[in-house]
Enzyme design. Structure first.
Site, PDB file in Angstrom:
ATOM      1  N   THR A   1      -6.038  -0.966   7.790  1.00  0.00           N
ATOM      2  CA  THR A   1      -7.339  -1.244   8.071  1.00  0.00           C
ATOM      3  C   THR A   1      -7.385  -1.760   9.313  1.00  0.00           C
ATOM      4  OG1 THR A   1      -7.295  -2.162   5.869  1.00  0.00           O
ATOM      5  CG2 THR A   1      -9.123  -2.789   7.085  1.00  0.00           C
TER       6      THR A   1
ATOM      7  N   THR B   1      -1.748  -4.466   9.544  1.00  0.00           N
ATOM      8  CA  THR B   1      -2.598  -4.600  10.688  1.00  0.00           C
ATOM      9  C   THR B   1      -2.989  -6.393  10.603  1.00  0.00           C
ATOM     10  OG1 THR B   1      -4.416  -3.748   9.314  1.00  0.00           O
ATOM     11  CG2 THR B   1      -3.604  -2.440  11.128  1.00  0.00           C
TER      12      THR B   1
ATOM     13  N   CYS C   1      -6.194  -9.328   3.927  1.00  0.00           N
ATOM     14  CA  CYS C   1      -7.322  -8.156   3.853  1.00  0.00           C
ATOM     15  C   CYS C   1      -8.510  -9.019   4.086  1.00  0.00           C
ATOM     16  CB  CYS C   1      -7.266  -7.563   2.644  1.00  0.00           C
ATOM     17  SG  CYS C   1      -5.783  -6.350   2.818  1.00  0.00           S
TER      18      CYS C   1
ATOM     19  N   ASP D   1      10.488   3.328   6.739  1.00  0.00           N
ATOM     20  CA  ASP D   1      10.331   1.802   7.008  1.00  0.00           C
ATOM     21  C   ASP D   1      11.271   1.593   7.790  1.00  0.00           C
ATOM     22  OD1 ASP D   1       8.367  -0.260   5.251  1.00  0.00           O
ATOM     23  OD2 ASP D   1       9.575  -0.970   6.720  1.00  0.00           O
TER      24      ASP D   1
ATOM     25  N   VAL E   1       0.894  -1.172  -0.019  1.00  0.00           N
ATOM     26  CA  VAL E   1       0.166   0.110   0.046  1.00  0.00           C
ATOM     27  C   VAL E   1       0.650   1.218   0.046  1.00  0.00           C
ATOM     28  CG1 VAL E   1      -1.566   1.388   1.471  1.00  0.00           C
ATOM     29  CG2 VAL E   1      -2.190  -1.039   0.844  1.00  0.00           C
TER      30      VAL E   1
ATOM     31  N   ARG F   1       1.709 -13.928   1.815  1.00  0.00           N
ATOM     32  CA  ARG F   1       1.132 -14.062   3.157  1.00  0.00           C
ATOM     33  C   ARG F   1      -0.253 -14.460   3.426  1.00  0.00           C
ATOM     34  NH1 ARG F   1       2.448  -7.823   4.499  1.00  0.00           N
ATOM     35  NH2 ARG F   1       1.543  -7.889   2.640  1.00  0.00           N
TER      36      ARG F   1
HETATM   37  N1  LIG Z   1      -2.230  -5.036   0.229  1.00  0.00           N
HETATM   38  C1  LIG Z   1      -3.252  -4.817   0.144  1.00  0.00           C
HETATM   39  O1  LIG Z   1      -3.992  -5.333  -0.746  1.00  0.00           O
HETATM   40  C2  LIG Z   1      -4.161  -3.870   0.897  1.00  0.00           C
HETATM   41  C3  LIG Z   1      -5.285  -3.314   0.462  1.00  0.00           C
HETATM   42  C4  LIG Z   1      -6.036  -2.215   1.224  1.00  0.00           C
HETATM   43  C5  LIG Z   1      -5.656  -2.142   2.440  1.00  0.00           C
HETATM   44  N2  LIG Z   1      -4.730  -2.971   2.891  1.00  0.00           N
HETATM   45  C6  LIG Z   1      -4.044  -2.455   4.423  1.00  0.00           C
HETATM   46  O2  LIG Z   1      -3.034  -1.528   4.508  1.00  0.00           O
HETATM   47  C7  LIG Z   1      -1.989  -1.840   5.586  1.00  0.00           C
HETATM   48  C8  LIG Z   1      -0.619  -2.128   4.949  1.00  0.00           C
HETATM   49  O3  LIG Z   1      -0.809  -3.429   4.184  1.00  0.00           O
HETATM   50  P1  LIG Z   1       0.279  -3.663   3.233  1.00  0.00           P
HETATM   51  O4  LIG Z   1      -0.233  -4.719   2.436  1.00  0.00           O
HETATM   52  O5  LIG Z   1       0.927  -2.531   2.366  1.00  0.00           O
HETATM   53  O6  LIG Z   1       1.572  -4.234   4.353  1.00  0.00           O
HETATM   54  P2  LIG Z   1       3.002  -4.552   3.912  1.00  0.00           P
HETATM   55  O7  LIG Z   1       3.410  -5.605   5.064  1.00  0.00           O
HETATM   56  O8  LIG Z   1       3.207  -5.009   2.438  1.00  0.00           O
HETATM   57  O9  LIG Z   1       3.615  -3.465   4.459  1.00  0.00           O
HETATM   58  C9  LIG Z   1       3.714  -2.887   5.489  1.00  0.00           C
HETATM   59  C10 LIG Z   1       5.161  -2.031   5.537  1.00  0.00           C
HETATM   60  O10 LIG Z   1       5.361  -1.517   6.974  1.00  0.00           O
HETATM   61  C11 LIG Z   1       6.549  -1.636   7.747  1.00  0.00           C
HETATM   62  N3  LIG Z   1       6.278  -1.604   8.959  1.00  0.00           N
HETATM   63  C12 LIG Z   1       5.986  -2.456   9.658  1.00  0.00           C
HETATM   64  N4  LIG Z   1       5.969  -2.000  11.161  1.00  0.00           N
HETATM   65  C13 LIG Z   1       6.544  -0.642  10.809  1.00  0.00           C
HETATM   66  C14 LIG Z   1       6.586   0.162  11.900  1.00  0.00           C
HETATM   67  N5  LIG Z   1       6.280   0.108  13.201  1.00  0.00           N
HETATM   68  N6  LIG Z   1       7.303   1.697  11.423  1.00  0.00           N
HETATM   69  C15 LIG Z   1       7.713   1.261  10.092  1.00  0.00           C
HETATM   70  N7  LIG Z   1       7.237   0.705   9.152  1.00  0.00           N
HETATM   71  C16 LIG Z   1       6.824  -0.456   9.703  1.00  0.00           C
HETATM   72  C17 LIG Z   1       6.846  -3.104   7.072  1.00  0.00           C
HETATM   73  O11 LIG Z   1       8.403  -3.079   7.263  1.00  0.00           O
HETATM   74  C18 LIG Z   1       6.407  -3.221   5.563  1.00  0.00           C
HETATM   75  O12 LIG Z   1       7.214  -2.539   4.637  1.00  0.00           O
HETATM   76  C19 LIG Z   1      -2.826  -3.024   6.208  1.00  0.00           C
HETATM   77  O13 LIG Z   1      -3.682  -2.507   7.367  1.00  0.00           O
HETATM   78  C20 LIG Z   1      -3.602  -3.643   5.210  1.00  0.00           C
HETATM   79  O14 LIG Z   1      -4.829  -4.346   5.865  1.00  0.00           O
HETATM   80  C21 LIG Z   1      -3.758  -3.742   2.319  1.00  0.00           C
END
Ligand SMILES: NC(=O)c1ccc[n+]([C@@H]2O[C@H](COP(=O)([O-])OP(=O)(O)OC[C@H]3O[C@@H](n4cnc5c(N)ncnc54)[C@H](O)[C@@H]3O)[C@@H](O)[C@H]2O)c1
Length: 436
Positions: free
Chosen positions: A125, A90, A265, A40, A22, A336
């Site tokens: 989310t 999350t 998700c 990050d 995201v 994942r």
């Molecule tokens: N991937 C999807 O399809 C999607 C779509 C809509 C919403 N979301 C929501 O968006 C959010 C992020 O999802 P994602 O798929 O991008 O996750 P992801 O795991 O791909 O990316 C999250 C990033 O955050 C970093 N991170 C973790 N803890 C951290 C911290 N304390 N400080 C700084 N960086 C930190 C991780 O190293 C990682 O690079 C989630 O809540 C997810 O539910 C995801």
């Protein structure tokens, strides 16, 4: 000068916290208009970004190299930003309760480096209330500042769909919310810079949080209904896809298909809502029933693969099943919470050998998380049965002739889990064909 003007004139910076599926495309999109910092906590990820490699493959290496952005794993970089967007994971705990540790840690890091007058927007989310009841106290505690007076907050759920080239940041409407009129206005205008399809303003943060979590819960429930139908129709020896095609000719029949619901998700978010509901004394029936059906589909598929082997006179122990597709969804490297792993584990329990084939999956992550080896389609081997579990484009293009080459004997057993092939072609070619 308003914060928006300062951002546009590059007198202030925008930071994205969490450069994942995201955060990365979002940061790249904003970097075309504003000064952007990508933070990050994962040093390795930041190292890759600084080498011009997009670890998520969502934005692409070229976009990252061309994006005028600062990538850092040093949280103090956030001191330079006045508009901060949090996009950290999350996930859920093994007992299906929300794991809020990443969002709490991110809030602490943002709080420690928060500037007066900043706006912090959450995109992760969550269930309604997390932003205001959990994140704000952490921001206030770490910064020593007061929310509403010294800084403001907003929430804007992410709806992008990794791997999907059509529904992207610039083509989908973005829900925006703020803690008051002023913050809502700024949040809306900032997102309008990248959400070219427009923004949808809602009156408060909890509505925005709730909207996101129910979008995915609705999808989960609808797929669970299709999966239940598939189980029933298999018992009746009726083809579910054909039933759905027929029912779909009615104007208000919803177009959903049975399948595996994995990832972080759709298979996870409903638990955020049901956990919060339970804390408030309401125990979900519909949402959790759907979750339970979907969580068991991997086992159901594996059982049917074993039955298919037996029906075709194969010895189950040491039979080899080639599984095509390991990711949690098509055309995306993310593995994942993939439910294909449930199939694999169940088959292993029967003593079946599994050959995992996937050219799209992140094989390093697969090894790290599940200790499995994945090979390329080029290294496909003759097997007793083949199960196509993910509809990657590369698999969709495979023909009956291609499959014909990869069976050990005259018994050709195909599990087309998502129903991506023309069933009749395989039946005519003498296949044992099964689909959800
Ligand atoms: N991937 C999807 O399809 C999607 C779509 C809509 C919403 N979301 C929501 O968006 C959010 C992020 O999802 P994602 O798929 O991008 O996750 P992801 O795991 O791909 O990316 C999250 C990033 O955050 C970093 N991170 C973790 N803890 C951290 C911290 N304390 N400080 C700084 N960086 C930190 C991780 O190293 C990682 O690079 C989630 O809540 C997810 O539910 C995801």
């Amino acid at each position: 000068m308003s914060l928006l003007e300062q951002l546009l004139k590059k007198k202030e910076k925008l930071a994205v916290v969490g450069l994942g599926y995201v955060g990365m495309p979002l940061a790249v999109a904003f970097s075309k208009k504003l000064d952007v910092i990508g933070y990050d906590s994962d040093e390795h990820k930041v190292e890759l970004c600084n080498k011009g490699i997009d670890p998520t493959r969502e934005a692409g290496d070229v976009a990252i190299r061309n994006a005028p952005m600062i990538f850092s794993s040093d949280e103090s970089i956030l001191k330079k930003a006045r508009f901060i967007i949090v996009t950290v994971p999350t996930p859920i705990n093994p007992d299906h309760t929300p794991d809020l540790i990443p969002i709490e840690e991110a809030s602490r890091a943002v709080g420690r480096n928060l500037q007066n007058g900043a706006i912090v927007v959450y995109e992760s989310t969550v269930y309604p209330g997390v932003t205001e009841d959990i994140c704000v106290p952490l921001l206030e505690h770490e910064s020593g500042m007061k929310c509403g007076k010294d800084f403001k907050i907003g929430y804007s759920p992410e709806r992008t769909n990794p791997g999907d080239k059509i529904h992207r940041l610039d083509t989908i409407i973005k829900i925006v919310s703020g803690m008051d009129e002023e913050s809502l206005d700024i949040v809306a205008h900032v997102y309008e810079l990248v959400a070219l399809a427009g923004v949808h303003r809602v009156s408060c943060i909890k509505v925005a949080e709730a909207a996101k979590v129910i979008e995915n819960s609705q999808r989960d429930i609808n797929i669970a209904f299709m999966n239940e139908l598939s189980i029933i129709f298999h018992k009746m020896e009726i083809d579910t896809r054909e039933v759905l095609e027929a029912a779909g000719t009615k104007w208000n029949f919803l177009n959903f298909q049975p399948g595996l619901v994995g990832g972080h998700c759709v298979g996870v978010d409903p638990y955020y809502l049901t956990t919060k509901a339970a804390q408030l004394g309401y125990h979900s029936r519909v949402i959790l029933s759907g979750r339970s059906i979907n969580d068991n589909m991997g086992r159901y598929v594996a059982e049917n693969i074993v039955k298919g082997l037996i029906k075709n006179g194969k010895r189950v122990k040491d039979a080899q099943v080639a599984i095509l597709g390991f990711t949690f969804k098509e055309n995306c490297q993310d593995i994942r919470n993939t439910k294909v792993m449930d199939i694999v584990k169940e088959l292993w329990e029967y003593g079946v050998k599994v050959l995992l084939v996937d050219d799209v999956a992140d094989i390093r992550e697969a090894k790290r998380l599940y200790e499995v080896d994945i090979v390329s389609l080029r290294d496909m081997k003759k097997s007793d049965a083949i199960a196509v579990c993910v509809q990657h484009q590369i698999f969709r293009n495979l023909s009956v002739d291609w499959f014909n080459h990869y069976y050990k004997d005259e018994h050709k057993i195909l599990f087309d889990i998502k129903g991506i092939y023309k069933k009749e072609q395989f039946l005519t070619a003498g296949y044992f064909y099964w689909r959800l």
